[in-house]
Scaffold this motif. Structure first.
Motif, mmCIF file in Angstrom:
data_model
loop_
_atom_site.group_PDB
_atom_site.id
_atom_site.type_symbol
_atom_site.label_atom_id
_atom_site.label_comp_id
_atom_site.label_asym_id
_atom_site.label_seq_id
_atom_site.Cartn_x
_atom_site.Cartn_y
_atom_site.Cartn_z
ATOM 1 N N MET A 193 47.116 17.041 -26.067
ATOM 2 C CA MET A 193 46.222 15.907 -26.257
ATOM 3 C C MET A 193 45.372 15.758 -25.001
ATOM 4 O O MET A 193 45.860 15.950 -23.880
ATOM 5 N N VAL A 194 44.104 15.388 -25.182
ATOM 6 C CA VAL A 194 43.207 15.249 -24.037
ATOM 7 C C VAL A 194 42.020 14.397 -24.455
ATOM 8 O O VAL A 194 41.671 14.318 -25.637
ATOM 9 N N ILE A 195 41.407 13.737 -23.486
ATOM 10 C CA ILE A 195 40.196 12.942 -23.709
ATOM 11 C C ILE A 195 39.035 13.660 -23.032
ATOM 12 O O ILE A 195 39.125 14.032 -21.859
ATOM 13 N N LYS A 196 37.955 13.835 -23.778
ATOM 14 C CA LYS A 196 36.794 14.527 -23.251
ATOM 15 C C LYS A 196 35.539 13.675 -23.422
ATOM 16 O O LYS A 196 35.483 12.793 -24.284
ATOM 17 N N LYS A 197 34.566 13.972 -22.602
ATOM 18 C CA LYS A 197 33.248 13.344 -22.680
ATOM 19 C C LYS A 197 32.221 14.450 -22.867
ATOM 20 O O LYS A 197 32.294 15.491 -22.221
ATOM 21 N N LYS A 198 31.286 14.206 -23.765
ATOM 22 C CA LYS A 198 30.212 15.172 -23.963
ATOM 23 C C LYS A 198 28.914 14.590 -23.432
ATOM 24 O O LYS A 198 28.533 13.465 -23.779
ATOM 25 N N CYS A 199 28.246 15.352 -22.597
ATOM 26 C CA CYS A 199 26.982 14.940 -21.981
ATOM 27 C C CYS A 199 25.856 15.849 -22.468
ATOM 28 O O CYS A 199 26.073 17.036 -22.717
ATOM 29 N N PRO A 200 24.644 15.321 -22.585
ATOM 30 C CA PRO A 200 23.517 16.140 -23.020
ATOM 31 C C PRO A 200 23.231 17.272 -22.039
ATOM 32 O O PRO A 200 23.398 17.130 -20.829
ATOM 33 N N GLY A 201 22.827 18.403 -22.614
ATOM 34 C CA GLY A 201 22.483 19.561 -21.796
ATOM 35 C C GLY A 201 23.632 20.549 -21.719
ATOM 36 O O GLY A 201 24.672 20.234 -21.145
ATOM 37 N N VAL B 16 45.633 16.819 -19.219
ATOM 38 C CA VAL B 16 46.047 17.358 -20.508
ATOM 39 C C VAL B 16 47.517 17.020 -20.725
ATOM 40 O O VAL B 16 48.364 17.278 -19.867
ATOM 41 N N VAL B 17 47.820 16.416 -21.865
ATOM 42 C CA VAL B 17 49.195 16.058 -22.205
ATOM 43 C C VAL B 17 49.744 17.121 -23.145
ATOM 44 O O VAL B 17 49.234 17.310 -24.257
ATOM 45 N N GLY B 18 50.743 17.848 -22.687
ATOM 46 C CA GLY B 18 51.341 18.902 -23.496
ATOM 47 C C GLY B 18 52.537 18.404 -24.281
ATOM 48 O O GLY B 18 52.893 17.222 -24.255
ATOM 49 N N GLY B 19 53.154 19.310 -24.991
ATOM 50 C CA GLY B 19 54.347 18.965 -25.750
ATOM 51 C C GLY B 19 54.088 18.029 -26.907
ATOM 52 O O GLY B 19 54.943 17.208 -27.246
ATOM 53 N N ALA B 20 52.900 18.153 -27.524
ATOM 54 C CA ALA B 20 52.543 17.287 -28.648
ATOM 55 C C ALA B 20 52.123 18.142 -29.843
ATOM 56 O O ALA B 20 50.977 18.093 -30.287
ATOM 57 N N PRO B 21 53.048 18.941 -30.385
ATOM 58 C CA PRO B 21 52.690 19.789 -31.528
ATOM 59 C C PRO B 21 52.286 18.946 -32.732
ATOM 60 O O PRO B 21 52.726 17.804 -32.888
ATOM 61 N N ILE B 22 51.468 19.521 -33.587
ATOM 62 C CA ILE B 22 51.021 18.812 -34.781
ATOM 63 C C ILE B 22 52.190 18.638 -35.752
ATOM 64 O O ILE B 22 52.842 19.628 -36.125
#
Length: 241
Positions: free
Chosen positions: A144-152, A166-172
């Motif tokens: 699991m992770v949080i991302k930001k998308k910027c133009p360009g 990044v948070v691991g150990g989180a299988p679907i």
């Protein structure tokens, strides 16, 4: 459909809410007849709160559904190996977004080979395909992770930047309904805090201007799927403050 409901209705059953201010909560419970709601090619329901820019959104047994993902391009195909659903309303600022989410399976197609980030991602502060926050709640690699998308940049006109560890150990948990919560808040000084949980597994990040200025103010909310068959329900957007 997004509907205005009284938040104080729950409080009233506990302590009463006479004189309380009734705030609107955005809600799509996906009630209604089964069938296509919208796709990248057409909008089958004019009053749908969603814009689908890739893939297909169906209603099935009281839930939203991507259909069985395929690469699209021919009549009768869903195109939902690349699924993008965003609210038509772009006025959501500080909010809590909740939904129930089931990843039925992951797939691959000739167009979409397997990638670590395949799965489900919740959008907040969506301004455009190049400017948004994305919370990866289910990924093929179990992170699991949080991302930001910027133009360009070279990712559909933008560049992604990690905002959280990044948070691991989180299988679907395939085939199991999950409770997902994503919150976004403007902070004093101009930063933005994003927090999320998926059945108790948490991820948090603060945007102080990584890549581009923090995405303060308002934007849309939505759901992204990559090589994933998704079912989801009770999509609630609760304004805070």
């Amino acid at each position: 459909m997004f509907k205005s409901i009284a938040i104080c209705a729950v409080a009233a059953s506990l302590a009463g809410c006479a004189g309380a201010v009734v705030e609107p909560t955005g809600l799509d419970d996906f009630s209604g007849p089964d069938g296509l709601i919208a796709s990248e090619h057409e909008s089958a329901e004019e009053d749908s709160p969603w814009t689908v820019t890739s893939g297909s959104l169906f209603r099935a047994q009281g839930a939203g559904w991507t259909g069985v993902p395929d690469e699209g391009g021919r009549p009768g195909m869903t195109g939902s190996a690349v699924f993008r659903m965003v609210s038509s309303d772009k006025t959501f600022g500080d909010v809590d977004v909740t939904l129930s989410l089931d990843v039925v399976e992951l797939v691959t197609t000739q167009r979409t080979p397997p990638r670590d980030y395949d799965g489900a991602h919740v959008w907040v502060r969506y301004r455009s395909p190049e400017e948004l926050y994305a919370v990866s709640v289910d990924r093929r690699d179990g992170k699991m992770v949080i991302k930001k998308k910027c133009p360009g940049g070279d990712v559909n006109g933008g560049t992604y930047h990690d905002l959280s560890p990044v948070v691991g150990g989180a299988p679907i948990p395939f085939g199991r309904r999950q409770h997902v919560l994503v919150s976004v808040r403007d902070l004093p000084g101009g930063a933005v805090a994003i927090n999320a949980t998926r059945d108790g597994t948490a991820v948090s990040g603060i945007d102080t201007g990584i890549g581009c200025a923090p995405l303060t103010g308002a934007g849309g909310v939505g759901l992204r799927g990559d090589n994933a068959e998704l079912r989801f329900a009770d999509f609630v957007v609760e304004p805070i403050g």
